[in-house]
Design a protein around this motif. Sequence first.
Motif, PDB file in Angstrom:
ATOM      1  N   LEU A 162     -80.612  36.220  18.560  1.00 25.47           N
ATOM      2  CA  LEU A 162     -81.593  36.216  19.449  1.00 25.47           C
ATOM      3  C   LEU A 162     -82.140  37.427  20.044  1.00 25.47           C
ATOM      4  CD1 LEU A 162     -84.046  33.908  18.653  1.00 25.47           C
ATOM      5  CD2 LEU A 162     -83.692  33.073  20.777  1.00 25.47           C
ATOM      6  N   ASP A 163     -82.969  38.011  19.533  1.00 19.34           N
ATOM      7  CA  ASP A 163     -83.861  38.655  19.890  1.00 19.34           C
ATOM      8  C   ASP A 163     -82.537  40.085  19.720  1.00 19.34           C
ATOM      9  OD1 ASP A 163     -85.687  37.979  21.278  1.00 19.34           O
ATOM     10  OD2 ASP A 163     -84.805  37.218  23.070  1.00 19.34           O
ATOM     11  N   LYS A 164     -81.516  40.145  18.581  1.00 22.28           N
ATOM     12  CA  LYS A 164     -80.793  41.590  17.995  1.00 22.28           C
ATOM     13  C   LYS A 164     -81.028  41.881  16.944  1.00 22.28           C
ATOM     14  CE  LYS A 164     -77.197  40.316  22.003  1.00 22.28           C
ATOM     15  NZ  LYS A 164     -75.732  39.849  22.351  1.00 22.28           N
ATOM     16  N   LYS A 165     -80.727  40.519  15.928  1.00 22.27           N
ATOM     17  CA  LYS A 165     -81.206  40.632  14.787  1.00 22.27           C
ATOM     18  C   LYS A 165     -82.288  39.555  14.089  1.00 22.27           C
ATOM     19  CE  LYS A 165     -76.265  40.800  13.069  1.00 22.27           C
ATOM     20  NZ  LYS A 165     -75.357  39.838  12.503  1.00 22.27           N
ATOM     21  N   TYR A 166     -83.097  38.786  15.258  1.00 17.82           N
ATOM     22  CA  TYR A 166     -84.492  37.999  14.998  1.00 17.82           C
ATOM     23  C   TYR A 166     -84.951  38.022  16.104  1.00 17.82           C
ATOM     24  CZ  TYR A 166     -80.442  34.799  14.552  1.00 17.82           C
ATOM     25  OH  TYR A 166     -79.598  34.431  14.828  1.00 17.82           O
ATOM     26  N   THR A 167     -86.143  37.255  16.054  1.00 17.87           N
ATOM     27  CA  THR A 167     -87.391  37.044  17.592  1.00 17.87           C
ATOM     28  C   THR A 167     -87.756  35.706  17.617  1.00 17.87           C
ATOM     29  OG1 THR A 167     -88.541  38.201  16.414  1.00 17.87           O
ATOM     30  CG2 THR A 167     -88.080  39.735  17.919  1.00 17.87           C
ATOM     31  N   ILE A 168     -88.184  34.915  18.632  1.00 22.28           N
ATOM     32  CA  ILE A 168     -88.361  34.282  18.271  1.00 22.28           C
ATOM     33  C   ILE A 168     -89.974  33.608  17.648  1.00 22.28           C
ATOM     34  CG2 ILE A 168     -90.015  34.067  20.655  1.00 22.28           C
ATOM     35  CD1 ILE A 168     -87.269  31.315  20.025  1.00 22.28           C
ATOM     36  N   GLU A 169     -90.526  34.764  17.792  1.00 27.68           N
ATOM     37  CA  GLU A 169     -91.238  35.193  16.715  1.00 27.68           C
ATOM     38  C   GLU A 169     -90.973  35.158  15.705  1.00 27.68           C
ATOM     39  OE1 GLU A 169     -92.411  36.656  20.810  1.00 27.68           O
ATOM     40  OE2 GLU A 169     -90.832  37.236  19.462  1.00 27.68           O
ATOM     41  N   GLN A 170     -90.491  35.273  14.945  1.00 30.46           N
ATOM     42  CA  GLN A 170     -90.048  35.006  13.525  1.00 30.46           C
ATOM     43  C   GLN A 170     -89.578  34.128  13.486  1.00 30.46           C
ATOM     44  OE1 GLN A 170     -87.118  38.372  12.918  1.00 30.46           O
ATOM     45  NE2 GLN A 170     -88.023  39.686  12.442  1.00 30.46           N
ATOM     46  N   ILE A 171     -88.835  33.240  14.386  1.00 24.00           N
ATOM     47  CA  ILE A 171     -88.440  31.835  13.702  1.00 24.00           C
ATOM     48  C   ILE A 171     -89.619  31.053  13.925  1.00 24.00           C
ATOM     49  CG2 ILE A 171     -86.990  30.214  15.470  1.00 24.00           C
ATOM     50  CD1 ILE A 171     -84.559  32.393  16.031  1.00 24.00           C
ATOM     51  N   VAL A 172     -90.834  31.346  14.678  1.00 26.49           N
ATOM     52  CA  VAL A 172     -91.796  30.329  14.933  1.00 26.49           C
ATOM     53  C   VAL A 172     -93.038  30.516  13.691  1.00 26.49           C
ATOM     54  CG1 VAL A 172     -94.312  30.388  16.194  1.00 26.49           C
ATOM     55  CG2 VAL A 172     -92.152  30.310  17.538  1.00 26.49           C
ATOM     56  N   GLY A 173     -92.886  31.382  13.357  1.00 28.16           N
ATOM     57  CA  GLY A 173     -93.355  31.957  11.866  1.00 28.16           C
ATOM     58  C   GLY A 173     -92.833  31.432  10.774  1.00 28.16           C
ATOM     59  N   GLU A 174     -91.320  31.398  10.219  1.00 26.51           N
ATOM     60  CA  GLU A 174     -90.846  30.567   9.279  1.00 26.51           C
ATOM     61  C   GLU A 174     -90.722  29.182   9.090  1.00 26.51           C
ATOM     62  OE1 GLU A 174     -86.151  30.846   8.091  1.00 26.51           O
ATOM     63  OE2 GLU A 174     -86.644  32.015   9.355  1.00 26.51           O
ATOM     64  N   ILE A 175     -90.246  28.787  10.571  1.00 28.94           N
ATOM     65  CA  ILE A 175     -90.826  27.605  10.476  1.00 28.94           C
ATOM     66  C   ILE A 175     -92.055  26.982  10.368  1.00 28.94           C
ATOM     67  CG2 ILE A 175     -91.385  25.562  12.379  1.00 28.94           C
ATOM     68  CD1 ILE A 175     -88.623  26.941  14.285  1.00 28.94           C
TER      69      ILE A 175
END
Length: 293
Positions: free
Chosen positions: A13-26
Amino acid sequence: MEAPITALGFSELDKKYTIEQIVGEILDKPTRQQASRKKGKDIVAEYTKEFGDGMYVVVRIVMRTEDNETKMEVEQCEPYFDSKYTINVEDLSVEAIDDEYNYYVICEEKETGIQFIFWLQNVIEYIEAETHRKDFNQVKIAALAMEGTIVLPIEKDEEDEVVEKEEKEKIKVMLERAREGDEEARAQLEEEEKEMDDLLKERMYQEDFLSIMSGYFVPTTLVDANYAILGEIKEMSTKKNTKTGEEVYLFTLDVNDMPLEVIINKKQLVGCPSVGMRFMGTCWLQGTIITNN
């Protein structure tokens, strides 16, 4: 210390992807979603996405209307593991944290009397059931480990096992009597606890801590539901995060006679686990209230 979400295979997390990207995917493709209006005002919605067998991330959104304008806010983005064990509890209460839509649960495991606090994940189900003033006496909990170590078991002979089992059965009986209002049983439990504390203190002068304590379940913080846990591994399996490809361990522990599932990222575990060994680590306790009984 690592965040609880790393336990489900999100160590980058915060290296390959962000929490914002995960939220958007969900929000874009949830596995399931549900919503509720609380007390005729705000609308709260939960979007849940599965990232592996029993491994989920929950995004909780609140829509508030102020001055004829509706605003949508992301309240929480939390990891969630769905435990297979249903635990019977006593004296369950639910408390709000900071605002109306973050809750923690306080209760006591019925058979052992172990008290614990966990972060509530099925908020909408609870809100809907609570409006009908239902009594709750069952929960499902799982511990997401931020770090952990495998330690050797305590050596016990057959006689030790028999004595320990008899003592546990005796305590269970006294605990049930105390719940029914038996003051003599309550006094006996207090005396047993004092004697055990005194014995442990005496042994600590001569023995290593891990050779004395077969298990423990100690809160490190109250509101955050973080616990220091030591327990014997009874079952174990490996799971994989479908997004990141990272592997995690799922342990079923015996923690002082209470079954507890613990999930940990392989990268955060020190030692080689096997059934019969013990797990020691720092965990975030989360779970759900069974609302349909």
